[in-house]
Design an enzyme around this catalytic site. Sequence first.
Site, short mmCIF file in Angstrom:
data_model
loop_
_atom_site.label_atom_id
_atom_site.label_comp_id
_atom_site.label_asym_id
_atom_site.label_seq_id
_atom_site.Cartn_x
_atom_site.Cartn_y
_atom_site.Cartn_z
N GLU A 214 19.18 62.77 58.05
CA GLU A 214 20.18 63.80 58.28
C GLU A 214 21.38 63.67 57.32
O GLU A 214 22.40 64.32 57.51
CB GLU A 214 20.64 63.82 59.74
CG GLU A 214 20.98 62.48 60.33
CD GLU A 214 21.25 62.50 61.82
OE1 GLU A 214 21.34 63.58 62.43
OE2 GLU A 214 21.36 61.40 62.41
N CYS B 237 13.85 67.44 64.27
CA CYS B 237 14.37 67.66 65.62
C CYS B 237 15.68 68.44 65.64
O CYS B 237 16.37 68.47 66.65
CB CYS B 237 14.53 66.33 66.36
SG CYS B 237 15.61 65.16 65.52
C1 PEP Z 1 20.54 66.78 64.14
O1 PEP Z 1 21.54 66.35 63.56
O2 PEP Z 1 19.81 67.69 63.71
C2 PEP Z 1 20.13 66.20 65.44
C3 PEP Z 1 19.02 66.54 66.03
O3 PEP Z 1 20.98 65.31 66.02
P1 PEP Z 1 22.34 65.72 66.80
O4 PEP Z 1 22.34 67.21 66.94
O5 PEP Z 1 22.27 65.00 68.09
O6 PEP Z 1 23.39 65.19 65.89
MG MG Z 2 22.44 64.46 64.10
#
Ligand code: PEP
Ligand code: MG
Length: 593
Positions: free
Chosen positions: A432, A503
């Site tokens: 990410e 995700c």
């Molecule tokens: C994302 O960053 O895409 C992720 C799934 O994590 P979060 O939204 O919890 O930061």
């Molecule tokens: Mg994230």
Amino acid sequence: MERYEGIGASNGLVLGPALVWYKPSLSVGRRRCELSEVKGELEKLDAALDLTREELKGLRSQLHGHLGEDHARILDAQILLLDDEDLLTATRRAIEKELLTAASAFAQAMGEALVPLHLSQEGLFRERIEDFRDVEQRVLHALRGGADLRPELVKPSIIVASELSPSDTASLDPSLILGFCIDEGGPTSHTAIIARSLGVPCVVNLRHLSHRVQTDDILMVDGTSGQVVVNPEEAVRKRFAQRVKRRRQAEEKLRSLRDMPAVTPDGHRVELAANVELPVEIPLAMRNGADGVGLLRTEYFYFQKGQLPNEEEQLAAYREVLHRTEGKPVIFRVLDVGGDKLLSAMGGYREYNPFLGWRGVRYLLSNPDLLCVQLRALYRASVEGPLKIMIPMVSDVGELRQVKEIAVHCLDQLREEGHPFQEDIEMGIMVETPSAVAMADELARECDFFSIGTNDLTQYIMAVDRTNARVAHLHRPSHPAVLRSIQRTIDAAHDAGIWCGLCGEMGGNPSLAVLLMGMGIDEISTNAAAVPMVKKAIRSVAYSTAQQWVKDTLALSTADEVDHYLKIRAQRGLRDLLLENHEGSSGATGEES
Ligand code: PEP
Ligand code: MG
């Protein structure tokens, strides 16, 4: 007819009457009592605390009955507050030494207890402040011999409130809740989570809506786009009612896919999992036919009680998750605090650029004991069901190596102590950050899987704060810069022989899910409500067609061009789904944008 724009926090459309939940706010000045009245004031305080404790316990058991133990536990923090030694000592001292009335003394002590929370007034801390305020109001009411604070929910209604505390929500009969419109809060607020687990729409951050709406006004709520229309005109209302009906019919049809795999007509299979923030969302994920949980955000366990959970508490919570997932795999992401999710243990630490600061794995590596407790609990839970472990916000190969060293140390400890655990638990990372994409080949050689977090990846690649409404239009995972990064990550994973999932929220968009499938993604994890729609999308488009979409879109220059391309292409294979999807983005009135 008035329109309001907030943040969609739970998908769905609803048309119905409002119930404005107005909570009387009692404030007390500095009222004094006579020395001879001190004893009586102390007795009044004890009686009010007893009454409030009983009231909250009653609500707790009601919440347990309606929504289960996960939600009920949220009230424990409030019940515990009534026995907080510091708070009670400060209150009693103010009665005895400053000769304040019980109400004034309690309000003063509460005010002092709230100071540290106000100083770190961000995200989840605000919810803690709400807990405190709620308890304060209940005790002040009890001291006045006041009436019950419950709203009168006697018919199916959309709850409109400035904010709702867990105990407010506890007093509502879920079978009568059509949706929520909340002035404050964000998508991770307790009300938003409850809405998602009930499967009703919720819009938050509506600013002053609760002051502009009256009970029994008719509302049109779009929990996807975040739009709310108050007292719509007849024609608009009719059009919206038709949309609601069509959507319901579409959902019925999609439910028939529950036990079918996410496989394309030409036989290409994608794992389709659900993202989970609260274990109470798991039954919906299972009902909707998810292959497992692709992202279990463990922050919830840490925020729930306002204190760090110990190993045994975490073990119990993780075991419960594994029981609920009926033998399907669960990817537990270790604590991802920082950014907009602050932990009280961070001591109200403030940063100018929190999303570029002490976040995710960086925080964990500066608190290795915290990480170790969580890893030990996860390894011990592994004998209950298939689990994998995921590290958030990795931006450097060295971070992954350090986590692995800590993991080896934890496993050695567990072995020595004789705790059983599953050997070869997969450990993967969230991709990410742009640096993780750039180093994906190296990272892939040192972990078991990738899961691309496009919520953050888009924010970091496009330099767009994901929480800033003013630049929200620039946070587009369909931007070619993001798509190219995804493709590069998937390729690097496959070249190294590991699997790659995704995700971020983009996986819940049917046409983007098809695009990801064409890129070769192995797993998509999305919110539980979107699982049937994504499954249908994957089952509707041939892998070879999706690969062509990828070829074409990767050659485009802007997100607009990509979205336009997908809209046109998807009009064939995904017609039914996209009809709903595009209507969703056209807002609560259903007018084409
Ligand atoms: C994302 O960053 O895409 C992720 C799934 O994590 P979060 O939204 O919890 O930061
Ligand atoms: Mg994230």
